[in-house]
Design an enzyme around this catalytic site. Structure first.
Site, PDB file in Angstrom:
ATOM      1  N   THR A  77       0.816  -1.216   0.000  1.00  0.00           N
ATOM      2  CA  THR A  77       0.000   0.000   0.000  1.00  0.00           C
ATOM      3  C   THR A  77       0.850   1.265   0.000  1.00  0.00           C
ATOM      4  OG1 THR A  77      -1.634  -1.232   1.266  1.00  0.00           O
ATOM      5  CG2 THR A  77      -1.903   1.159   1.188  1.00  0.00           C
ATOM      6  N   ARG A 154      -9.774   1.904   3.861  1.00  0.00           N
ATOM      7  CA  ARG A 154      -9.943   0.450   3.679  1.00  0.00           C
ATOM      8  C   ARG A 154      -9.727  -0.335   4.971  1.00  0.00           C
ATOM      9  NH1 ARG A 154      -7.550   1.903  -1.469  1.00  0.00           N
ATOM     10  NH2 ARG A 154      -5.700   2.340  -0.239  1.00  0.00           N
ATOM     11  N   ILE A 155      -8.584  -0.122   5.637  1.00  0.00           N
ATOM     12  CA  ILE A 155      -8.268  -0.945   6.814  1.00  0.00           C
ATOM     13  C   ILE A 155      -9.124  -0.518   8.010  1.00  0.00           C
ATOM     14  CG2 ILE A 155      -6.419  -1.647   8.398  1.00  0.00           C
ATOM     15  CD1 ILE A 155      -4.455  -1.202   6.013  1.00  0.00           C
ATOM     16  N   THR A 206      -4.061   5.849   9.024  1.00  0.00           N
ATOM     17  CA  THR A 206      -3.874   6.919   8.049  1.00  0.00           C
ATOM     18  C   THR A 206      -2.521   6.723   7.366  1.00  0.00           C
ATOM     19  OG1 THR A 206      -2.650   8.355   9.537  1.00  0.00           O
ATOM     20  CG2 THR A 206      -5.042   8.489   9.668  1.00  0.00           C
ATOM     21  N   ARG A 235       1.740   3.478  10.109  1.00  0.00           N
ATOM     22  CA  ARG A 235       3.108   3.915   9.858  1.00  0.00           C
ATOM     23  C   ARG A 235       3.702   4.492  11.136  1.00  0.00           C
ATOM     24  NH1 ARG A 235       3.264   1.043   6.267  1.00  0.00           N
ATOM     25  NH2 ARG A 235       3.790   1.388   4.095  1.00  0.00           N
ATOM     26  N   ASP A 259       3.022  -2.249  15.375  1.00  0.00           N
ATOM     27  CA  ASP A 259       3.584  -3.051  14.280  1.00  0.00           C
ATOM     28  C   ASP A 259       4.598  -2.250  13.475  1.00  0.00           C
ATOM     29  OD1 ASP A 259       3.659  -5.408  12.600  1.00  0.00           O
ATOM     30  OD2 ASP A 259       2.558  -4.253  11.089  1.00  0.00           O
ATOM     31  N   GLU A 264      12.888   1.485  11.153  1.00  0.00           N
ATOM     32  CA  GLU A 264      12.687   0.033  11.042  1.00  0.00           C
ATOM     33  C   GLU A 264      13.917  -0.610  10.402  1.00  0.00           C
ATOM     34  OE1 GLU A 264       8.941  -0.780   9.142  1.00  0.00           O
ATOM     35  OE2 GLU A 264       7.809   0.236  10.698  1.00  0.00           O
ATOM     36  N   HIS A 282       6.657  -5.133  11.844  1.00  0.00           N
ATOM     37  CA  HIS A 282       5.979  -4.765  10.585  1.00  0.00           C
ATOM     38  C   HIS A 282       5.432  -6.015   9.873  1.00  0.00           C
ATOM     39  CE1 HIS A 282       5.827  -1.332   7.426  1.00  0.00           C
ATOM     40  NE2 HIS A 282       4.848  -2.192   7.207  1.00  0.00           N
ATOM     41  N   LEU A 283       4.531  -6.684  10.571  1.00  0.00           N
ATOM     42  CA  LEU A 283       3.985  -7.947  10.049  1.00  0.00           C
ATOM     43  C   LEU A 283       2.565  -7.814   9.510  1.00  0.00           C
ATOM     44  CD1 LEU A 283       5.124 -10.534  12.789  1.00  0.00           C
ATOM     45  CD2 LEU A 283       6.214  -9.992  10.601  1.00  0.00           C
ATOM     46  N   GLY A 284       2.044  -6.573   9.496  1.00  0.00           N
ATOM     47  CA  GLY A 284       0.635  -6.378   9.110  1.00  0.00           C
ATOM     48  C   GLY A 284       0.249  -7.068   7.820  1.00  0.00           C
TER      49      GLY A 284
HETATM   50  P1  NAD Z   1      -6.632   4.162   2.819  1.00  0.00           P
HETATM   51  O1  NAD Z   1      -6.078   5.153   1.880  1.00  0.00           O
HETATM   52  O2  NAD Z   1      -7.692   3.239   2.354  1.00  0.00           O
HETATM   53  O3  NAD Z   1      -7.163   4.883   4.139  1.00  0.00           O
HETATM   54  C1  NAD Z   1      -6.438   5.901   4.782  1.00  0.00           C
HETATM   55  C2  NAD Z   1      -7.434   6.909   5.285  1.00  0.00           C
HETATM   56  O4  NAD Z   1      -6.758   7.850   6.103  1.00  0.00           O
HETATM   57  C3  NAD Z   1      -8.117   7.700   4.151  1.00  0.00           C
HETATM   58  O5  NAD Z   1      -9.521   7.509   4.184  1.00  0.00           O
HETATM   59  C4  NAD Z   1      -7.725   9.134   4.455  1.00  0.00           C
HETATM   60  O6  NAD Z   1      -8.729  10.068   4.158  1.00  0.00           O
HETATM   61  C5  NAD Z   1      -7.458   9.059   5.948  1.00  0.00           C
HETATM   62  N1  NAD Z   1      -6.714  10.210   6.440  1.00  0.00           N
HETATM   63  C6  NAD Z   1      -5.807  10.986   5.784  1.00  0.00           C
HETATM   64  N2  NAD Z   1      -5.406  11.989   6.583  1.00  0.00           N
HETATM   65  C7  NAD Z   1      -6.070  11.852   7.753  1.00  0.00           C
HETATM   66  C8  NAD Z   1      -6.086  12.587   8.961  1.00  0.00           C
HETATM   67  N3  NAD Z   1      -5.345  13.696   9.124  1.00  0.00           N
HETATM   68  N4  NAD Z   1      -6.882  12.158   9.968  1.00  0.00           N
HETATM   69  C9  NAD Z   1      -7.646  11.056   9.819  1.00  0.00           C
HETATM   70  N5  NAD Z   1      -7.695  10.326   8.682  1.00  0.00           N
HETATM   71  C10 NAD Z   1      -6.903  10.716   7.666  1.00  0.00           C
HETATM   72  O7  NAD Z   1      -5.361   3.335   3.351  1.00  0.00           O
HETATM   73  P2  NAD Z   1      -5.343   1.893   4.021  1.00  0.00           P
HETATM   74  O8  NAD Z   1      -5.159   0.881   2.947  1.00  0.00           O
HETATM   75  O9  NAD Z   1      -6.483   1.777   4.956  1.00  0.00           O
HETATM   76  O10 NAD Z   1      -3.954   1.972   4.813  1.00  0.00           O
HETATM   77  C11 NAD Z   1      -3.849   2.722   6.008  1.00  0.00           C
HETATM   78  C12 NAD Z   1      -2.403   2.759   6.484  1.00  0.00           C
HETATM   79  O11 NAD Z   1      -1.947   1.442   6.777  1.00  0.00           O
HETATM   80  C13 NAD Z   1      -1.396   3.310   5.473  1.00  0.00           C
HETATM   81  O12 NAD Z   1      -0.440   4.080   6.180  1.00  0.00           O
HETATM   82  C14 NAD Z   1      -0.691   2.068   4.929  1.00  0.00           C
HETATM   83  O13 NAD Z   1       0.580   2.331   4.427  1.00  0.00           O
HETATM   84  C15 NAD Z   1      -0.649   1.232   6.186  1.00  0.00           C
HETATM   85  N6  NAD Z   1      -0.488  -0.212   5.977  1.00  0.00           N
HETATM   86  C16 NAD Z   1       0.334  -0.877   6.837  1.00  0.00           C
HETATM   87  C17 NAD Z   1       0.466  -2.242   6.729  1.00  0.00           C
HETATM   88  C18 NAD Z   1       1.391  -2.985   7.639  1.00  0.00           C
HETATM   89  O14 NAD Z   1       1.959  -3.967   7.219  1.00  0.00           O
HETATM   90  N7  NAD Z   1       1.544  -2.585   8.883  1.00  0.00           N
HETATM   91  C19 NAD Z   1      -0.237  -2.944   5.732  1.00  0.00           C
HETATM   92  C20 NAD Z   1      -1.080  -2.233   4.873  1.00  0.00           C
HETATM   93  C21 NAD Z   1      -1.203  -0.854   5.019  1.00  0.00           C
HETATM   94  C1  MLT Z   2       2.050  -1.606   3.085  1.00  0.00           C
HETATM   95  O1  MLT Z   2       2.053  -0.370   3.075  1.00  0.00           O
HETATM   96  O2  MLT Z   2       1.501  -2.280   2.215  1.00  0.00           O
HETATM   97  C2  MLT Z   2       2.707  -2.288   4.231  1.00  0.00           C
HETATM   98  O3  MLT Z   2       3.653  -1.551   4.844  1.00  0.00           O
HETATM   99  C3  MLT Z   2       2.990  -3.718   4.057  1.00  0.00           C
HETATM  100  C4  MLT Z   2       4.287  -4.142   3.455  1.00  0.00           C
HETATM  101  O4  MLT Z   2       5.279  -4.170   4.149  1.00  0.00           O
HETATM  102  O5  MLT Z   2       4.310  -4.499   2.287  1.00  0.00           O
END
Ligand code: NAD
Ligand code: MLT
Length: 314
Positions: A77, A154-155, A206, A235, A259, A264, A282-284
């Site tokens: 993502t 999404r998440i 976010t 993040r 996570d 990192e 970072h296992l999400g």
């Molecule tokens: P997404 O784009 O679907 O949702 C993010 C939401 O955050 C959006 O709806 C956006 O409007 C909102 N946002 C932006 N600024 C904001 C603010 N100031 N206050 C509140 N909300 C705000 O993204 P997603 O797919 O749900 O991913 C969310 C986060 O998770 C991203 O940072 C992504 O990189 C991270 N992620 C981490 C892992 C992991 O392995 N840990 C895996 C997947 C995604």
């Molecule tokens: C992501 O933004 O998709 C996550 O950080 C997951 C990954 O490490 O690929």
């Protein structure tokens, strides 16, 4: 739009389905996950495309060295490890696979919430140390508690739906999701100032952008209920790590599920080692299903572009 995609480098651990799809479509692929920064700078000139996960830092230097680069793909993502500004200036397309790891990241968030509330990390550790300590690990129920979700994309939405099955009330904030839309997944939209004093748990979903850096800070902890628990599977840096440590030490924060980290791997493990923290490296998105999905999606997007089909991504 069509691009000439002859040779692609995969420089991070990505499921082999990605190679299979690209090769089946006539693209030469090299997978090398052990390239040093210097090796990558030397190698990259020979490739039209680069596919990464999060380990490879696709800096301005790498992009400038990639004199034939036309496309960079992120099997995941966040594109924080890619200098998208420089890539765009050079006319290089940057693609990601938003959605492919949503369910895995949401499930990991729920896992951390559940593990936190029943002290699973420390309780398991004590058993491994040969102790039978039933008094030390009194937990709390999730039923009837309020989960605040910052970022209802999404998440965030998938976390809300899952935690409601435990009887949690979900509230949340997102600048682009309307209250009508969040109501469709039973989550009451509220401004942040209203959220802080109501939350028993706060989870952030976010991107890390200037508006979300240190979003949860000393002042916010001060507005929360004593003992509030926080979760970050988004993040590192959305929760101010220094403020979190202070809040854990004072008891203002009752626990954290982390996570992701500013650095990192972190140089300093003080937060991860705190007894009220459950930390994962970072296992999400690290599930077989998510990794197959993102690998398939990024390969298909590369092939679509090479064959003149529509674009999708970052
Ligand atoms: P997404 O784009 O679907 O949702 C993010 C939401 O955050 C959006 O709806 C956006 O409007 C909102 N946002 C932006 N600024 C904001 C603010 N100031 N206050 C509140 N909300 C705000 O993204 P997603 O797919 O749900 O991913 C969310 C986060 O998770 C991203 O940072 C992504 O990189 C991270 N992620 C981490 C892992 C992991 O392995 N840990 C895996 C997947 C995604
Ligand atoms: C992501 O933004 O998709 C996550 O950080 C997951 C990954 O490490 O690929």
């Amino acid at each position: 739009m069509t691009i000439q995609l002859r040779k692609v480098l995969i420089s991070d651990e990505i499921d082999d389905i990605c190679l299979e799809i690209l090769r089946k479509n006539g693209v030469e692929v090299v997978k090398n996950c052990n390239l040093s920064k210097e090796d990558l700078l030397k190698e990259i000139a020979g490739y039209d495309g680069l596919i990464v996960r999060s380990a490879t830092k696709v800096s301005a230097e790498v992009i400038n060295a990639g004199v034939n680069l036309k496309i960079i793909g992120r099997a995941g993502t966040g594109v924080d490890n890619i200098d998208t500004e420089v890539a765009t200036k050079k006319g290089i397309i940057v693609m990601n696979t938003p959605g492919g790891n949503t369910l895995s990241a949401a499930e990991h968030t729920c896992t951390l919430i559940i593990a936190l509330t029943r002290n699973l990390g420390e309780a398991s550790k004590s058993m491994k140390d040969g102790k039978w300590d039933r008094k030390k690990f009194m937990g709390t129920e999730l039923y009837g508690k309020t989960l605040a979700i910052i970022g209802l994309g999404r998440i965030g939405k998938e976390v809300a739906l899952r935690m409601q099955s435990f009887g949690m009330t979900t509230i949340g904030y997102d600048p682009i999701i309307s209250s009508d839309e969040s109501a469709t997944f039973n989550t009451e939209w509220m401004p942040l100032e209203k959220i802080w004093p109501l939350a028993d748990y706060i989870t952030v979903h976010t991107p890390l952008i200037p508006q979300t850096k240190n979003l949860i800070n000393d002042a916010v902890f001060g507005k929360c209920k004593k003992g509030v628990k926080v979760i970050n599977v988004a993040r590192g840096g959305i929760i101010d790590e220094d403020a979190l440590l202070r809040a854990l030490q004072s008891g203002q924060c009752g626990g954290a599920g982390l996570d992701v980290f500013i650095e990192e791997p972190p140089k300093d493990y003080t937060l991860a080692k705190h007894p009220n923290v459950i930390a994962t490296p970072h296992l999400g998105a690290s599930t077989i299903e998510a990794q197959v999905r993102v690998a398939e999606e990024i390969a298909q997007q590369f092939v679509d572009l090479a064959q003149g089909r529509s674009l999708f991504g970052a």
